[in-house]
Scaffold this active site. Sequence first.
Site, PDB file in Angstrom:
ATOM      1  CG  ASP A 148      -5.002   5.479   0.974  1.00  0.00           C
ATOM      2  OD1 ASP A 148      -5.838   4.585   1.170  1.00  0.00           O
ATOM      3  OD2 ASP A 148      -5.027   6.586   1.554  1.00  0.00           O
ATOM      4  CG  ASP A 201      -2.307   0.354   1.004  1.00  0.00           C
ATOM      5  OD1 ASP A 201      -2.533   1.437   0.441  1.00  0.00           O
ATOM      6  OD2 ASP A 201      -3.191  -0.445   1.356  1.00  0.00           O
ATOM      7  CD  GLU A 225      -9.113   3.919  -1.610  1.00  0.00           C
ATOM      8  OE1 GLU A 225     -10.073   3.539  -0.931  1.00  0.00           O
ATOM      9  OE2 GLU A 225      -8.282   4.756  -1.205  1.00  0.00           O
ATOM     10  CG  HIS A 260      -9.130  -2.153   4.316  1.00  0.00           C
ATOM     11  ND1 HIS A 260      -8.872  -2.196   2.962  1.00  0.00           N
ATOM     12  CD2 HIS A 260      -8.777  -0.916   4.726  1.00  0.00           C
ATOM     13  CE1 HIS A 260      -8.379  -1.040   2.577  1.00  0.00           C
ATOM     14  NE2 HIS A 260      -8.302  -0.241   3.632  1.00  0.00           N
ATOM     15  CG  ASP A 261     -11.588   1.223   3.423  1.00  0.00           C
ATOM     16  OD1 ASP A 261     -11.166   1.211   4.590  1.00  0.00           O
ATOM     17  OD2 ASP A 261     -10.938   1.665   2.455  1.00  0.00           O
TER      18      ASP A 261
END
Length: 549
Positions: free
Chosen positions: A199, A98, A255, A328-329
Amino acid sequence: MNNNWWKEGVVYQIYPRSYKDTTGNGLGDLEGIIQQLDYIQSLGVTMLWLCPIYESPNDDNGYDISDYRKISDEFGGNKSFDRLLAAMRERGLKLIMDLVVNHSSDEHHWFQQAKKSKDNPYHDYYIWRGNNPNEKPNNWQSVFNGSVWKWNEATQEHFLHLYTQKQPDLNWENPKVRKEVYAIVDFWLAKGVDGLRMDVISLISKRLAFEDVPNEMPFIDVMEKVYANGPRVHEFLKEMNREVLSNYDIVTVGEGPGVNLVHGPRYVSAREKELNMVFHFDHLTIDFGPDGKYDPVPLDFVRFKAIFRQWDEALANDGWNSIFLGNHDFSRIVSRFGNDGVYREQSAKLLVTLLMTLRGTPYVYQGDEIGMTNVAHSSIECYDDVETRNAWKAAEAAGKDMNKFLKAVHWQSRDNARTPMQWNASENAGFTTGKPWIPVNKNYPTINVETAEKEANSILHYYRKMIAFRKANTTLVYGDFVDLLPEHPQLYCYRRWDKEANFLLVHNFSDTPTSWEKPSGNYEFVFGNYSNEKQALLAPWESRIYRSV
Ligand code: NOJ
């Protein structure tokens, strides 16, 4: 369109904090991942994406980085990282890290310096506006509630933070910042990392006038029209690609909150030389109501299919899709898009059949392979996530019906996906011998890896079969896609084909048996998530794969 290893592979996403703890401190660690590599490899996945493992004060669980070159000691430090990378190499598994560079932690030394004075060399690494402590520079709201501006006494101005106050946004207008970022990227790629998940990369270029947004504008539109896809984002990404990414054979996935069908293709066009894939959220914000995420509305299934169809069309000849239903969100996929009650097994299997048969690179989030579900804690105290907690406080302050809000939390909280991985039926699901950092889902005695391994028909074995099937059939990777029943309220039926093969897929996204007329043609049943394909009706959550002969 070129063939690539990252198009043909399957990604497994790990949230390291919640995967496997080997020290007993209640937090997952890299040694835990190393221990589970046999298991991971047995799934058939080819790439691992790790959520951030760098040094961080963890205001947002690692998405607030205080040292970009250091693996956090909590996770085992740089030594464990080197061991993990070497162990993955031996198995031919690729590693995606990430990269969180829209913002840093406020504890990063850049910010520690920047906030001291206006003439500090690091001051211009961040974004500053206004000179009145009682007046915010504009009305922008943070993704995690409250103003995006925080007052800094020493310099008598506010700094910008689109996320928490401990995540100040970096100033990408400053060439020095960009150079620092490229050097960080180079540091990890030179070590042998195979890819980056970037991200909120759609937010790095700001609209510098910082004009107020209309009060009535829904947040989802603010994200798309005001925060994301800023004037220089494509220029910055091209520069990063030229300066560093293009020197390596890697995969990149950006993302992209606010990335829509207009901008999406630009980010991932092979001609534009920016990124390989983006995560857009059109299908994951589909149930956000007028008041956003915690005001959910029923899922519109016809629209859900239309989103996949439109994105497939948009990237059919140039660019590449990422195929995912959660991470995970977001909530657990079986709870959100399937039925986590009586049809948990069937619907979890249906969802992986969908993931593995659409065009694009599929992403599997840890625990989905055993059908892990949402949690429903009775008190907000059991939730750790900063987004959930802030949304709760804001709802309380606004005088909302908190019983109703708790239900929304059960449905939408990011912690649904962050409960510890369920390895076995022993205490704490075999995740830790200590006290887990976040409560384990109570259903672990029945839903866990060890139990699933023993059952021939488990979700886990079906995942393995489906991933293997995908990898064995490049038609499912590159072949054309057409939705045959776009308006059907509960069936998703499509064809995937190329010179090699012609597949027909049908999924019943409902609890009710549904009639279906098989299209004409010589289709032979290959397999599905029910053993008996002969029935005229599709059973609840049934998926079937046919191939023309
Ligand atoms: C997206 C990440 O996936 C999420 O977990 C995080 O809170 C925000 N970006 C901010 O970094």
